[in-house]
Design a protein around this motif. Sequence first.
Motif, PDB file in Angstrom:
ATOM      1  N   SER A 248       5.302   2.047   1.873  1.00 43.79           N
ATOM      2  CA  SER A 248       4.849   1.778   0.507  1.00 43.79           C
ATOM      3  C   SER A 248       3.333   1.651   0.439  1.00 43.79           C
ATOM      4  CB  SER A 248       5.486   0.484   0.001  1.00 43.79           C
ATOM      5  OG  SER A 248       4.952  -0.623   0.723  1.00 43.79           O
ATOM      6  N   PRO A 249       2.767   1.720  -0.783  1.00 44.75           N
ATOM      7  CA  PRO A 249       1.320   1.482  -0.944  1.00 44.75           C
ATOM      8  C   PRO A 249       0.891   0.113  -0.429  1.00 44.75           C
ATOM      9  CG  PRO A 249       2.223   2.509  -2.909  1.00 44.75           C
ATOM     10  CD  PRO A 249       3.392   2.157  -2.034  1.00 44.75           C
ATOM     11  N   LYS A 250       1.788  -0.888  -0.477  1.00 46.43           N
ATOM     12  CA  LYS A 250       1.446  -2.219   0.028  1.00 46.43           C
ATOM     13  C   LYS A 250       1.198  -2.196   1.526  1.00 46.43           C
ATOM     14  CE  LYS A 250       3.954  -4.855  -3.486  1.00 46.43           C
ATOM     15  NZ  LYS A 250       5.049  -5.836  -3.734  1.00 46.43           N
ATOM     16  N   GLU A 251       1.766  -1.191   2.195  1.00 44.98           N
ATOM     17  CA  GLU A 251       1.548  -1.046   3.637  1.00 44.98           C
ATOM     18  C   GLU A 251       0.365  -0.130   3.930  1.00 44.98           C
ATOM     19  OE1 GLU A 251       5.515  -0.945   5.978  1.00 44.98           O
ATOM     20  OE2 GLU A 251       6.016  -0.166   3.991  1.00 44.98           O
ATOM     21  N   GLY A 252      -0.337   0.282   2.870  1.00 46.70           N
ATOM     22  CA  GLY A 252      -1.534   1.098   3.054  1.00 46.70           C
ATOM     23  C   GLY A 252      -1.322   2.587   2.945  1.00 46.70           C
ATOM     24  N   PHE A 253      -0.176   3.005   2.390  1.00 48.55           N
ATOM     25  CA  PHE A 253       0.106   4.443   2.278  1.00 48.55           C
ATOM     26  C   PHE A 253       0.214   4.821   0.796  1.00 48.55           C
ATOM     27  CE2 PHE A 253       1.242   3.346   6.538  1.00 48.55           C
ATOM     28  CZ  PHE A 253       0.838   4.446   7.282  1.00 48.55           C
ATOM     29  N   ALA A 254      -0.859   5.416   0.303  1.00 48.52           N
ATOM     30  CA  ALA A 254      -0.961   5.736  -1.126  1.00 48.52           C
ATOM     31  C   ALA A 254       0.057   6.796  -1.527  1.00 48.52           C
ATOM     32  CB  ALA A 254      -2.373   6.224  -1.451  1.00 48.52           C
ATOM     33  N   ARG A 255       0.413   6.786  -2.802  1.00 48.98           N
ATOM     34  CA  ARG A 255       1.344   7.767  -3.353  1.00 48.98           C
ATOM     35  C   ARG A 255       0.813   9.176  -3.113  1.00 48.98           C
ATOM     36  NH1 ARG A 255       5.211   8.161  -7.619  1.00 48.98           N
ATOM     37  NH2 ARG A 255       5.116  10.204  -8.656  1.00 48.98           N
TER      38      ARG A 255
END
Length: 297
Positions: A248-255
Amino acid sequence: MKRFTNLQTDLLRTFVTVVDLRNFTETGVALGRTQPAISLQVKRLEELTGVQLLSHRGKKIELTADGQTLLGYAREILRLNDRAIANLQRAKLLGTLRIGLPIDYSIEYFQSIIVEFAHANPQVLLDIRCNRSSDLLASLHVDDLDMVIAITDVMPAPYVSLYWSEHPVWVCGRNYRIDPDSPIKLIAHPDGCFYRKRMIDALNADGRDWHVSFETPGISALQHAVVAGMGVTALTKKTLLPGMRILSPKEGFARLANVHVGLFYKHIKMSDAALKLIEQITHGVESFRSTTLTHRK
């Protein structure tokens, strides 16, 4: 009482062929007419619709916005017209049909449609080739394939009949842990893959270091490398396997930006067999897609 405008199929066929070939003279040769006759037919269609369909930049022919809108309907009208005639005349489905399927997408579903077609039409010889989408489209353009399902970066694209969008997601193995102090280990297809480009663009935009730790042209090897914990990759949800988890973005992986998947063919070269298979694929896509069908062309 409202008077309806009827679009003649011969005019639509000329229009579609001009768009495919991007040349009035070549269209005339393909349809057995002179170049002036082709120009007059396009002009007549513009008069019927009341809009400009094509524009000219020097020798280059381009679609207008209205032409792009009509193109989708024109292809569908011609497909239905040709299938109706074939059915009424009980046309025999003979010959060889060369089909390209992408190794970087959900190939199994489309294989099942083709297998069903093959069983129902044993007199048709099938030549099925699996390759990277970019290579399949290149083969279609030089008439080495009759029809292709492929991923592309931009839509609309030449020879596309219908297309839909897919949203790739970041994934890794279920127990894989990201080391914030090390470069992101990427599992990817070789250069030219649209998933690979989206991953690298997203990481570069965030200023994150990355390294391609596992590279393979095949989807199966890539999937199993993810499950084995060799790094992260981008997949559509249809190609996720048990043992994977979405980052997820919260883990640093942008959409990631969408990719586009399409059915491509040259209308003037379609046999009765190809038209029947196209019809089956078109119907199959309706139940297969996860997002709204973007366009018919």
